[in-house]
Motif scaffolding. Structure first.
Motif, PDB file in Angstrom:
ATOM      1  N   GLY A  65       0.796  -1.217   0.000  1.00  0.00           N
ATOM      2  CA  GLY A  65       0.000   0.000   0.000  1.00  0.00           C
ATOM      3  C   GLY A  65       0.833   1.273   0.000  1.00  0.00           C
ATOM      4  O   GLY A  65       0.741   2.098  -0.927  1.00  0.00           O
ATOM      5  N   PRO A  66       1.698   1.488   1.011  1.00  0.00           N
ATOM      6  CA  PRO A  66       2.541   2.692   1.018  1.00  0.00           C
ATOM      7  C   PRO A  66       3.491   2.765  -0.177  1.00  0.00           C
ATOM      8  O   PRO A  66       3.755   3.864  -0.690  1.00  0.00           O
ATOM      9  CB  PRO A  66       3.324   2.558   2.333  1.00  0.00           C
ATOM     10  CG  PRO A  66       2.473   1.691   3.201  1.00  0.00           C
ATOM     11  CD  PRO A  66       1.822   0.725   2.268  1.00  0.00           C
ATOM     12  N   VAL A  67       4.011   1.617  -0.618  1.00  0.00           N
ATOM     13  CA  VAL A  67       4.908   1.621  -1.777  1.00  0.00           C
ATOM     14  C   VAL A  67       4.162   2.084  -3.023  1.00  0.00           C
ATOM     15  O   VAL A  67       4.687   2.859  -3.830  1.00  0.00           O
ATOM     16  CB  VAL A  67       5.507   0.211  -1.993  1.00  0.00           C
ATOM     17  CG1 VAL A  67       6.264   0.137  -3.317  1.00  0.00           C
ATOM     18  CG2 VAL A  67       6.441  -0.143  -0.848  1.00  0.00           C
ATOM     19  N   GLY A  72       3.947   4.712  -7.330  1.00  0.00           N
ATOM     20  CA  GLY A  72       2.954   4.427  -8.354  1.00  0.00           C
ATOM     21  C   GLY A  72       2.468   2.999  -8.248  1.00  0.00           C
ATOM     22  O   GLY A  72       2.947   2.209  -7.428  1.00  0.00           O
ATOM     23  N   ARG A  73       1.505   2.659  -9.117  1.00  0.00           N
ATOM     24  CA  ARG A  73       0.863   1.339  -9.020  1.00  0.00           C
ATOM     25  C   ARG A  73       1.637   0.241  -9.765  1.00  0.00           C
ATOM     26  O   ARG A  73       1.633  -0.920  -9.356  1.00  0.00           O
ATOM     27  CB  ARG A  73      -0.558   1.410  -9.584  1.00  0.00           C
ATOM     28  CG  ARG A  73      -1.369   2.627  -9.170  1.00  0.00           C
ATOM     29  CD  ARG A  73      -1.447   2.858  -7.683  1.00  0.00           C
ATOM     30  NE  ARG A  73      -2.351   3.962  -7.362  1.00  0.00           N
ATOM     31  CZ  ARG A  73      -2.364   4.599  -6.195  1.00  0.00           C
ATOM     32  NH1 ARG A  73      -1.530   4.257  -5.241  1.00  0.00           N
ATOM     33  NH2 ARG A  73      -3.218   5.591  -5.988  1.00  0.00           N
ATOM     34  N   LYS A  74       2.321   0.600 -10.845  1.00  0.00           N
ATOM     35  CA  LYS A  74       2.920  -0.423 -11.707  1.00  0.00           C
ATOM     36  C   LYS A  74       4.169  -1.091 -11.113  1.00  0.00           C
ATOM     37  O   LYS A  74       4.262  -2.331 -11.140  1.00  0.00           O
ATOM     38  CB  LYS A  74       3.237   0.187 -13.076  1.00  0.00           C
ATOM     39  CG  LYS A  74       3.696  -0.825 -14.111  1.00  0.00           C
ATOM     40  CD  LYS A  74       3.778  -0.186 -15.499  1.00  0.00           C
ATOM     41  CE  LYS A  74       4.238  -1.193 -16.543  1.00  0.00           C
ATOM     42  NZ  LYS A  74       4.241  -0.619 -17.912  1.00  0.00           N
ATOM     43  N   PRO A  75       5.146  -0.334 -10.577  1.00  0.00           N
ATOM     44  CA  PRO A  75       6.365  -0.994 -10.061  1.00  0.00           C
ATOM     45  C   PRO A  75       6.105  -2.055  -9.002  1.00  0.00           C
ATOM     46  O   PRO A  75       6.667  -3.166  -9.098  1.00  0.00           O
ATOM     47  CB  PRO A  75       7.183   0.186  -9.514  1.00  0.00           C
ATOM     48  CG  PRO A  75       6.738   1.357 -10.317  1.00  0.00           C
ATOM     49  CD  PRO A  75       5.269   1.134 -10.547  1.00  0.00           C
ATOM     50  N   MET A 188      -1.493   6.622 -11.260  1.00  0.00           N
ATOM     51  CA  MET A 188      -1.338   7.619 -10.193  1.00  0.00           C
ATOM     52  C   MET A 188      -0.510   8.800 -10.675  1.00  0.00           C
ATOM     53  O   MET A 188       0.646   8.622 -11.095  1.00  0.00           O
ATOM     54  CB  MET A 188      -0.669   6.999  -8.966  1.00  0.00           C
ATOM     55  CG  MET A 188      -0.666   7.914  -7.753  1.00  0.00           C
ATOM     56  SD  MET A 188       0.373   7.312  -6.398  1.00  0.00           S
ATOM     57  CE  MET A 188       1.996   7.858  -6.976  1.00  0.00           C
ATOM     58  N   PRO A 189      -1.053  10.017 -10.637  1.00  0.00           N
ATOM     59  CA  PRO A 189      -0.269  11.204 -11.011  1.00  0.00           C
ATOM     60  C   PRO A 189       0.941  11.370 -10.092  1.00  0.00           C
ATOM     61  O   PRO A 189       0.852  11.116  -8.885  1.00  0.00           O
ATOM     62  CB  PRO A 189      -1.264  12.361 -10.837  1.00  0.00           C
ATOM     63  CG  PRO A 189      -2.614  11.725 -10.877  1.00  0.00           C
ATOM     64  CD  PRO A 189      -2.443  10.359 -10.292  1.00  0.00           C
TER      65      PRO A 189
END
Length: 399
Positions: A65-67, A72-75, A188-189
């Motif tokens: 979650g924090p990562v 961002g969501r992809k990594p 995520m911007p």
């Protein structure tokens, strides 16, 4: 907004990523006896590898979650898929129940990325009502897996041993890793990135734990889902040993209940055009508690048959198709600045409850279906309580 097509490509991929968890849960269910025999251990210890997997899913989501809110969501999705694929390979190589249990936990730490992050991606793109519709569509995609996974696992056992089931998981993880790298766009911007500081992370989680509406909606959906995990953990014993269903046919009974979940989740998506998610959640919880209490009464009276058990389970799963997506969308509706963390905590609560429910069923030895029906009733009753409390809090907060 959702496109005119009910299945935009990005949503299909998110559904498949979310389905990797159910794949690893459901696919090896028909192999419980074969694993126990192959590793020369007790069936109860094999059942507990499921609880170990759920515990790993719960704890790992707190990391993702924090990562996801920072990078961002992809990594983190890519990282999770790499871990899942490698751990699946090691599960296939295990020579003891201890090694299998360990690598199942590692596998769960990889699969957790697909459980926590897709919800945040949906909320990045859509508003509350559209998110509820998207999550209902997500359940259609991921809901196919509980139908196919036990069937695939049973068929793999026809020409291979239980290790072949984990080899299929290796292939699936690798394919999804490739698809994520090549086609998933970051949602995520960059300006919304949150600092990855322990104090900031702790404050975010503490704030969420104190957010009454978020917690009650999360527990309403999460504890109801725990009933699903109790069903998953207890169904092989009830269907195969108690009602003497052929292991090769187990997937059909299991799949029928998953089909009920898929169908009603799509009915929920359609009805959201006309009704608020709060109303759908309230009605579904009222119906669900009637079914599970009837199941306990039938079991205690000795009147539970395979037919009546299927009716109870079909009713329970059908209501889940309404409860899961609407409770999740309502829980995340006010968490725009910390969606990854909120989604992770929601998933953690769900998996912890699921692990406890699964452990309760596997530890309660009985020659009847009482462990399964009782744990289902406890989960649904608690879900109903938190659902009512969440809706009351929402009314109190209206201007």
């Amino acid at each position: 907004m959702l496109q005119n097509t009910p299945f935009p490509r990005w949503l299909i991929l998110l559904g498949l990523l979310t389905a990797i968890g159910p794949l690893a849960i459901d696919m090896y269910l028909p192999a419980f006896s074969a694993i126990a025999m192959g590793l020369q251990t007790e069936p109860g210890l094999v059942e507990r590898t499921l609880a170990s997997y759920l515990l790993g899913l719960a704890l790992a989501q707190l990391f993702y979650g924090p990562v996801a809110d920072r990078f961002g969501r992809k990594p983190p999705l890519i990282l999770g898929l790499v871990i899942f694929t490698l751990a699946s390979f090691m599960c296939a190589q295990s020579n003891s129940i201890e090694h299998l249990s360990f690598w199942r936990i590692v596998q769960a730490f990889g699969g957790a990325a697909g459980m926590a992050i897709p919800r945040a991606v949906i909320r990045d793109r859509l508003n509350t009502r559209e998110s509820a519709r998207a999550m209902s569509l997500l359940m259609l995609i991921m809901g196919v897996m509980p139908i196919l996974a036990p069937l695939i696992g049973a068929q793999v056992l026809l020409f291979s041993d239980w290790r072949g089931i984990f080899s299929v998981m290796v292939f699936t993880g690798g394919a999804l890793l490739l698809a994520t790298v090549l086609s998933l766009q970051e949602s995520m911007p960059k300006e919304k990135a949150l600092p990855l500081k322990p104090s900031h992370i702790a404050n975010n989680y503490l704030s969420l734990l104190q957010h009454r509406s978020f917690m009650c909606f999360s527990l309403a959906g999460g504890i109801a889902s725990a009933g699903m995990f109790a069903y998953i953990a207890g169904s092989p014993r009830v269907f195969i040993h108690l009602f003497e269903i052929n292991p090769q046919h187990f997937g059909f009974y299991f799949g029928a209940n998953a089909a009920a979940l898929i169908f009603t989740s799509q009915v929920s998506a359609y009805l959201l055009k006309y009704y608020a998610p709060e109303k759908l959640l309230r009605v579904a919880q009222n119906v669900q508690i009637i079914f599970v209490l009837a199941g306990v009464m039938l079991t205690l009276s000795g009147a539970l048959t395979l037919t009546t058990l299927m009716i109870v389970l079909l009713g329970f799963m059908a209501c889940q198709g309404f409860i899961n997506p609407n409770a999740a969308a309502l829980a995340l509706s006010a968490q725009g600045k910390r969606l990854g963390t909120a989604s992770a905590l929601m998933g953690t609560l769900q998996m912890l409850a699921g692990a406890l429910a699964g452990l309760a069923v596997s530890s309660w030895h009985s020659n009847s279906a009482l462990p399964l029906t009782t744990v289902l009733a406890v989960c649904v009753s608690l879900s109903w309580f938190f659902g009512r409390k969440a809706l009351k809090i929402q009314v109190e907060n209206l201007p």
